[in-house]
Design a protein around this motif. Structure first.
Motif, PDB file in Angstrom:
ATOM      1  N   SER A 132       0.559   9.612  -5.574  1.00 30.26           N
ATOM      2  CA  SER A 132       0.845  11.004  -5.215  1.00 30.26           C
ATOM      3  C   SER A 132       1.851  11.659  -6.149  1.00 30.26           C
ATOM      4  CB  SER A 132       1.353  11.069  -3.771  1.00 30.26           C
ATOM      5  OG  SER A 132       2.595  10.384  -3.648  1.00 30.26           O
ATOM      6  N   GLY A 133       2.664  10.835  -6.844  1.00 26.39           N
ATOM      7  CA  GLY A 133       3.676  11.386  -7.736  1.00 26.39           C
ATOM      8  C   GLY A 133       4.885  11.947  -7.034  1.00 26.39           C
ATOM      9  N   LYS A 134       5.013  11.706  -5.732  1.00 24.70           N
ATOM     10  CA  LYS A 134       6.153  12.230  -4.975  1.00 24.70           C
ATOM     11  C   LYS A 134       7.385  11.369  -5.208  1.00 24.70           C
ATOM     12  CE  LYS A 134       3.207  14.194  -1.342  1.00 24.70           C
ATOM     13  NZ  LYS A 134       2.892  14.203   0.101  1.00 24.70           N
ATOM     14  N   ASN A 135       8.525  11.956  -4.910  1.00 24.15           N
ATOM     15  CA  ASN A 135       9.817  11.292  -5.129  1.00 24.15           C
ATOM     16  C   ASN A 135      10.466  10.981  -3.792  1.00 24.15           C
ATOM     17  OD1 ASN A 135      11.922  10.191  -6.576  1.00 24.15           O
ATOM     18  ND2 ASN A 135      12.913  12.145  -7.000  1.00 24.15           N
ATOM     19  N   HIS A 136       9.703  10.376  -2.890  1.00 26.35           N
ATOM     20  CA  HIS A 136      10.187  10.103  -1.549  1.00 26.35           C
ATOM     21  C   HIS A 136      10.931   8.762  -1.498  1.00 26.35           C
ATOM     22  CE1 HIS A 136       7.009  12.952   0.436  1.00 26.35           C
ATOM     23  NE2 HIS A 136       7.918  13.584  -0.283  1.00 26.35           N
ATOM     24  N   TYR A 137      11.676   8.592  -0.409  1.00 26.65           N
ATOM     25  CA  TYR A 137      12.420   7.348  -0.181  1.00 26.65           C
ATOM     26  C   TYR A 137      11.606   6.422   0.721  1.00 26.65           C
ATOM     27  CZ  TYR A 137      15.852   4.105   1.703  1.00 26.65           C
ATOM     28  OH  TYR A 137      16.497   2.967   2.092  1.00 26.65           O
ATOM     29  N   ILE A 138      11.616   5.145   0.403  1.00 25.49           N
ATOM     30  CA  ILE A 138      11.016   4.129   1.256  1.00 25.49           C
ATOM     31  C   ILE A 138      12.006   2.970   1.382  1.00 25.49           C
ATOM     32  CG2 ILE A 138       8.661   4.742   0.602  1.00 25.49           C
ATOM     33  CD1 ILE A 138       8.620   2.307  -1.221  1.00 25.49           C
ATOM     34  N   ASP A 139      11.728   2.091   2.306  1.00 26.42           N
ATOM     35  CA  ASP A 139      12.573   0.910   2.489  1.00 26.42           C
ATOM     36  C   ASP A 139      12.415  -0.012   1.278  1.00 26.42           C
ATOM     37  OD1 ASP A 139      13.928  -1.373   3.289  1.00 26.42           O
ATOM     38  OD2 ASP A 139      13.226  -1.241   5.358  1.00 26.42           O
ATOM     39  N   PRO A 140      13.520  -0.439   0.636  1.00 25.44           N
ATOM     40  CA  PRO A 140      13.380  -1.343  -0.518  1.00 25.44           C
ATOM     41  C   PRO A 140      12.625  -2.622  -0.206  1.00 25.44           C
ATOM     42  CG  PRO A 140      15.617  -0.471  -0.382  1.00 25.44           C
ATOM     43  CD  PRO A 140      14.920  -0.049   0.872  1.00 25.44           C
ATOM     44  N   ARG A 141      12.642  -3.059   1.053  1.00 22.65           N
ATOM     45  CA  ARG A 141      11.909  -4.274   1.417  1.00 22.65           C
ATOM     46  C   ARG A 141      10.398  -4.074   1.336  1.00 22.65           C
ATOM     47  NH1 ARG A 141      15.948  -3.838   5.358  1.00 22.65           N
ATOM     48  NH2 ARG A 141      17.532  -5.487   5.303  1.00 22.65           N
ATOM     49  N   ASN A 142       9.957  -2.817   1.340  1.00 18.27           N
ATOM     50  CA  ASN A 142       8.531  -2.523   1.335  1.00 18.27           C
ATOM     51  C   ASN A 142       7.991  -2.231  -0.059  1.00 18.27           C
ATOM     52  OD1 ASN A 142       8.558  -2.768   4.133  1.00 18.27           O
ATOM     53  ND2 ASN A 142       8.869  -0.579   4.457  1.00 18.27           N
ATOM     54  N   VAL A 143       8.740  -2.562  -1.097  1.00 22.78           N
ATOM     55  CA  VAL A 143       8.251  -2.338  -2.456  1.00 22.78           C
ATOM     56  C   VAL A 143       7.280  -3.448  -2.850  1.00 22.78           C
ATOM     57  CG1 VAL A 143       8.905  -2.125  -4.881  1.00 22.78           C
ATOM     58  CG2 VAL A 143      10.329  -1.078  -3.121  1.00 22.78           C
ATOM     59  N   PHE A 144       7.717  -4.699  -2.701  1.00 23.56           N
ATOM     60  CA  PHE A 144       6.878  -5.848  -3.045  1.00 23.56           C
ATOM     61  C   PHE A 144       6.504  -6.613  -1.782  1.00 23.56           C
ATOM     62  CE2 PHE A 144       9.315  -5.158  -6.970  1.00 23.56           C
ATOM     63  CZ  PHE A 144       8.289  -5.091  -7.883  1.00 23.56           C
ATOM     64  N   GLN A 145       5.300  -7.115  -1.775  1.00 20.31           N
ATOM     65  CA  GLN A 145       4.829  -7.989  -0.707  1.00 20.31           C
ATOM     66  C   GLN A 145       4.645  -9.391  -1.263  1.00 20.31           C
ATOM     67  OE1 GLN A 145       0.976  -6.980   0.799  1.00 20.31           O
ATOM     68  NE2 GLN A 145       0.891  -8.679   2.248  1.00 20.31           N
ATOM     69  N   GLU A 157       0.832  -1.206   0.000  1.00 17.78           N
ATOM     70  CA  GLU A 157       0.000   0.000   0.000  1.00 17.78           C
ATOM     71  C   GLU A 157       0.866   1.255   0.000  1.00 17.78           C
ATOM     72  OE1 GLU A 157      -2.751  -0.065   3.176  1.00 17.78           O
ATOM     73  OE2 GLU A 157      -3.764  -1.915   2.515  1.00 17.78           O
ATOM     74  N   GLU A 158       2.025   1.181   0.639  1.00 16.13           N
ATOM     75  CA  GLU A 158       2.921   2.337   0.682  1.00 16.13           C
ATOM     76  C   GLU A 158       3.383   2.728  -0.717  1.00 16.13           C
ATOM     77  OE1 GLU A 158       6.972   3.757   3.091  1.00 16.13           O
ATOM     78  OE2 GLU A 158       6.283   1.675   3.172  1.00 16.13           O
ATOM     79  N   VAL A 159       3.709   1.737  -1.544  1.00 13.06           N
ATOM     80  CA  VAL A 159       4.157   2.025  -2.907  1.00 13.06           C
ATOM     81  C   VAL A 159       3.006   2.539  -3.762  1.00 13.06           C
ATOM     82  CG1 VAL A 159       5.118   0.997  -4.995  1.00 13.06           C
ATOM     83  CG2 VAL A 159       6.040   0.371  -2.772  1.00 13.06           C
ATOM     84  N   VAL A 160       1.833   1.940  -3.616  1.00 11.68           N
ATOM     85  CA  VAL A 160       0.679   2.381  -4.397  1.00 11.68           C
ATOM     86  C   VAL A 160       0.340   3.837  -4.092  1.00 11.68           C
ATOM     87  CG1 VAL A 160      -1.769   1.991  -4.836  1.00 11.68           C
ATOM     88  CG2 VAL A 160      -0.231   0.037  -4.579  1.00 11.68           C
ATOM     89  N   LYS A 161       0.350   4.200  -2.812  1.00 13.31           N
ATOM     90  CA  LYS A 161       0.063   5.586  -2.436  1.00 13.31           C
ATOM     91  C   LYS A 161       1.166   6.525  -2.927  1.00 13.31           C
ATOM     92  CE  LYS A 161      -2.567   4.386   1.715  1.00 13.31           C
ATOM     93  NZ  LYS A 161      -2.627   4.492   3.201  1.00 13.31           N
ATOM     94  N   LEU A 162       2.414   6.069  -2.878  1.00 10.30           N
ATOM     95  CA  LEU A 162       3.520   6.904  -3.343  1.00 10.30           C
ATOM     96  C   LEU A 162       3.435   7.166  -4.835  1.00 10.30           C
ATOM     97  CD1 LEU A 162       6.199   8.327  -2.657  1.00 10.30           C
ATOM     98  CD2 LEU A 162       7.366   6.154  -3.082  1.00 10.30           C
ATOM     99  N   ARG A 163       3.096   6.140  -5.622  1.00 13.67           N
ATOM    100  CA  ARG A 163       2.972   6.320  -7.066  1.00 13.67           C
ATOM    101  C   ARG A 163       1.756   7.170  -7.421  1.00 13.67           C
ATOM    102  NH1 ARG A 163       7.320   5.486  -9.889  1.00 13.67           N
ATOM    103  NH2 ARG A 163       6.116   4.808 -11.713  1.00 13.67           N
TER     104      ARG A 163
END
Length: 238
Positions: A69-82, A61-67
């Protein structure tokens, strides 16, 4: 669209899946079809080496919301795919067929030793080509990640130079620098962080696969050593 459609599938080579194309396709399925849509990945190369590789993923959900919003924020690479666990269920007739094919003791009409023994591939010790290809891919992705990091450093250095040219000092200079860097990453010309996140995720996948495969390889070597020692003792006994 079929009402029973739950996602899509594709093959992968040596676990290579963390790419921008897969992310965009999966994002379209989760936004247009269903938030629970998944992608199933099958690796024929690793399966041929004795390990069935069948993975199921969805975007967090974190990646879906980030995409969205169009923001260029950093997230943990482990949280890209579930990763979604997969359970394989075979009917009783299929299990019986696999028993006959792989045992060698349960042939037709009660005859013994008519089955096909398919277990010798697990003792194959030729791991060099497999590991070499893994290390080749790993080095390539590390080089790509280093190039991405160089882009980030170059872009951040440019933002820092623009702030330093304003002749601000002390606390005001630090605040202006932090604000300029935060604002700079929202521009359209800023490097996209998602690419580096996908690369980091893929590098971690390669490392996990190498660790898993080498662990099984050491087990085969110890088993072979024990067999050879047993044969030597038999040969030495009168």
């Amino acid at each position: 669209v079929d009402n029973n459609c739950v996602g899509w599938y594709q093959s992968m080579y040596l676990g290579t899946h963390s790419t921008s194309s897969l992310l965009e396709n999966q994002l379209s399925y989760q936004t247009d079809l269903s938030p629970n849509a998944v992608v199933i990945l099958y690796d024929p190369m690793q399966t041929a080496h004795g390990t069935l590789v069948l993975k199921c993923y969805r975007l967090t959900e974190e990646v879906v919301k980030l995409r969205a919003s169009g923001k260029n924020h950093y997230i943990d690479p482990r949280n890209v795919f579930q990763e979604v666990p997969i359970t394989l269920n075979n009917p009783g007739l299929v299990r019986g067929l696999l028993r006959d094919v792989g045992d060698g003791l349960h042939g037709p009409y009660g005859r013994e030793l008519t089955g096909t023994d398919t277990t010798f591939d697990r003792l194959d010790l030729s791991t060099n080509p497999y590991l070499e290809k893994h290390l080749e891919f790993l080095c390539s992705w590390v080089d790509d990640l280093a190039a991405e990091q160089y882009k980030f450093q170059h872009y951040t250095r440019g933002l820092r130079n623009n702030v330093e040219n304003r002749n601000a000092k002390g606390r005001k200079a630090k605040e202006e620098l932090a604000a300029a860097i935060e604002e700079g990453w929202t521009r359209n010309d800023a490097p996209k962080r998602m690419e580096s996140l996908l690369m980091s995720n893929q590098i971690r996948t390669y490392c996990d696969q190498v660790e898993k495969f080498t662990g099984g390889g050491f087990g085969k070597l110890y088993l072979t050593k024990g067999l050879h020692e047993g044969e030597e003792k038999k040969a030495a006994s009168p």
